[in-house]
Scaffold this active site. Structure first.
Site, short mmCIF file in Angstrom:
data_model
loop_
_atom_site.label_atom_id
_atom_site.label_comp_id
_atom_site.label_asym_id
_atom_site.label_seq_id
_atom_site.Cartn_x
_atom_site.Cartn_y
_atom_site.Cartn_z
N ASP A 78 0.82 -1.22 0.00
CA ASP A 78 0.00 0.00 0.00
C ASP A 78 0.86 1.27 0.00
O ASP A 78 2.10 1.22 -0.02
CB ASP A 78 -0.96 -0.04 1.21
CG ASP A 78 -2.34 0.49 0.86
OD1 ASP A 78 -2.45 1.33 -0.04
OD2 ASP A 78 -3.31 0.07 1.52
N GLY A 110 -2.61 5.39 -8.44
CA GLY A 110 -2.79 5.91 -9.79
C GLY A 110 -2.38 7.34 -10.02
O GLY A 110 -2.19 7.74 -11.16
N ASP A 119 -9.71 3.40 -3.80
CA ASP A 119 -10.52 2.23 -3.47
C ASP A 119 -11.90 2.32 -4.12
O ASP A 119 -12.51 3.39 -4.18
CB ASP A 119 -10.73 2.14 -1.95
CG ASP A 119 -9.49 1.64 -1.23
OD1 ASP A 119 -8.43 1.49 -1.87
OD2 ASP A 119 -9.59 1.41 -0.01
#
Ligand SMILES: *[C@@H]1O[C@H](CO)[C@@H](O)[C@H](O)[C@H]1NC(C)=O
Ligand SMILES: *[C@@H]1O[C@H](CO)[C@@H](O)[C@H](O)[C@H]1NC(C)=O
Ligand SMILES: *[C@@H]1O[C@H](CO)[C@@H](O)[C@H](O)[C@H]1NC(C)=O
Ligand SMILES: *[C@@H]1O[C@H](CO)[C@@H](O)[C@H](O)[C@H]1NC(C)=O
Ligand SMILES: *[C@@H]1O[C@H](CO)[C@@H](O)[C@H](O)[C@H]1NC(C)=O
Ligand SMILES: *[C@@H]1O[C@H](CO)[C@@H](O)[C@H](O)[C@H]1NC(C)=O
Ligand SMILES: *[C@@H]1O[C@H](CO)[C@@H](O)[C@H](O)[C@H]1NC(C)=O
Length: 435
Positions: free
Chosen positions: A153, A198, A218
């Site tokens: 993450d 992104g 998400d």
């Protein structure tokens, strides 16, 4: 001179053999991975019972056998502090049997196991991150706990003056740890799933480091969350191919925010755009409709195509002029190559049913002058032969049509007009017929 010439020849033959695209082919993750992730259904409310119950259901419900083989544990499994030696420690209340026991059980079910960490100081729920502990943590995940996949993450980013490298550098630290560990142990590298959301365009550089990269934030819980991810990804479909995949995030199918048609659209788009497919629902309460979607083997076969790695891409936006960025009304008409023919995906982005028409040669993968047999990948029926065009009638609001068109020989002689798409169509004698 002779030596120099030989060096030059070997240099240029080396360069000319270099692959055109730098996808990291380290033996894992050639196809999009499929499995289960705990986050969407459970968030931090995880423990070994919950994980193993869902793992067993992957097997018992037949999901493993259609390809969902990873059981991925997301955030919140450890203690907040590392131990005195500096290692991450599993929360013993959540995992009384220990993490190795859990992965052994997962493996004994014929599944693979995935774990989670973060490229910064902490995870997004503020458990230990792996920044500056990459080698140590990877060894724990891979060698002691025996995980097969690492989701990595992007929270708790260190200050610039500490990190002194960009996003690429931060993720490269773990990619290097993975390559080094594989080299020193001789074992297959852990599959590296970059959860970089992104904004720094991981589709350009993620492929050098791992097997997938998240492309968006998400996924949310309703139709507009699905359309916005499809819309963003419609502009970067070229980035998915063997060994490197745009990750559109965990599937929301079965979590209550989408009706049946919307859920089918969601699953179809993720599959045909070659995203990893991760079930994110509570399997003990999954409905027949939810399972019917997850077990559509004709759709999954496209996602897992062993011959063609590329995704479908839009050939016409429909609701909007081509190339329009519209979160609620993404491109509607898509096609792509596959092992057995050309795949079409039609998405009805309107709020009422609609007929959806396309000319076959709007897709670059269709040959002019040929006719095509039509397979409907949701009704699992052969729907006749298409000459020149196809109309899907009465597509439900927010619904999808997925078709496989196979070449069925020459179109009937004398089919008019002489060019299906008459722009600049000309007889050999110089007569232009489109004016
Ligand atoms: C450990 O697990 C228990 C039981 O789920 C939970 O109450 C506790 O908050 C967890 N500890 C940490 C640090 O997350
Ligand atoms: C795991 O959580 C579930 C649901 O919260 C609970 O019923 C179960 O007892 C827990 N198991 C362990 C090992 O903590
Ligand atoms: C996991 O631990 C339990 C006891 O807590 C034991 O019964 C089981 O055999 C272990 N499973 C594996 C795969 O080691
Ligand atoms: C192609 O057809 C074969 C035979 O029906 C099938 O096994 C395979 O999964 C298909 N491939 C794709 C990508 O749909
Ligand atoms: C669709 O193709 C058929 C030939 O199969 C042709 O007769 C018809 O005019 C075409 N429809 C449109 C709207 O182009
Ligand atoms: C294909 O045929 C089936 C069975 O008749 C039908 O239910 C389905 O709507 C057809 N698909 C399309 C895209 O027209
Ligand atoms: C030239 O082509 C056109 C269109 O196909 C046709 O109608 C015409 O008869 C042709 N002329 C000659 C001289 O062959």
């Amino acid at each position: 001179m002779t030596l120099l010439a030989a060096l030059l020849v070997s240099y240029f033959s080396f360069v000319s053999k270099a692959p055109p695209v730098e996808a990291l082919d380290n033996g894992v993750g050639r196809l999009p991975f499929m499995g289960y992730n705990t986050w969407n259904a459970y968030h931090c409310d995880i423990n070994e019972t919950v994980i193993l119950d869902n793992a067993r259901l992957l097997v018992d419900l037949g999901l493993r056998d259609v390809g969902f083989t990873y059981m991925n544990i997301d955030d919140c499994y450890p203690e907040k502090e590392r131990n005195a030696a500096g290692d991450i420690v599993v929360n013993a209340t959540r995992f009384p049997s220990g993490m190795r026991n859990v992965t052994d059980t997962i493996h004994s079910l014929g599944l693979k196991a995935g774990i989670y960490s973060d490229s910064g100081w902490f995870t997004c729920q503020l458990y230990p991150g792996s920044f500056q502990n990459e080698d140590r943590d990877l060894k724990l995940f891979r060698e002691e706990w025996n995980f097969d996949l690492l989701k990595y993450d992007n929270c708790a980013v260190p200050f610039d003056e500490v990190i002194k490298e960009g996003m690429v550098g931060k993720y490269t630290r773990m990619a290097n740890a993975i390559a080094d560990l594989a080299k020193s142990t001789g074992r297959e590298p852990i599959l590296f799933s970059l959860c970089q959301w992104g904004r720094e365009q991981p589709w350009f550089w993620g492929r050098r480091l791992g097997q997938s990269w998240r492309t968006t934030d998400d996924v949310g819980n309703g139709w507009s969350a699905i359309t916005s991810i499809i819309n963003e990804n419609s502009f970067i479909t070229w980035a998915s191919d063997f060994f490197g995949h745009n990750d559109m995030d965990i599937l929301e199918v079965g979590n209550g925010g989408l009706n049946f048609e919307e859920s089918k659209t969601h699953f179809t788009a993720w599959s045909l755009m070659k995203s990893p497919l991760l079930i994110g629902t509570n399997l003990p309460t999954a409905t027949q409709e939810t399972l019917e979607i997850f077990k559509n083997t004709e759709i999954i076969a496209i996602n897992q195509d062993p011959v063609v790695g590329t995704a479908v891409q839009p050939f016409r936006w429909g609701h909007n002029p081509d190339w329009t960025f519209d979160s609620l009304h993404p491109a509607q008409y898509w096609s792509g190559e596959s092992q057995n023919g050309t795949v079409f995906m039609l998405i009805n982005v309107e709020d009422q049913p609609a007929d959806m028409f396309f000319s076959l040669t709007e897709s670059p993968w269709i040959r002019a002058g040929r006719q095509y047999s039509v397979r409907d990948l949701w009704t699992h029926t052969d729907n006749g032969t298409a000459v020149r065009n196809f109309t899907a009638h009465n597509v439900p609001a927010h619904g999808v049509v997925a078709l496989l068109l196979k070449d069925a020989g020459d179109e009937p002689a004398g089919t008019e007009p002489p060019c299906a798409r008459p722009e600049w169509c000309m007889d050999q004698n110089g007569t232009r017929i489109d004016q």
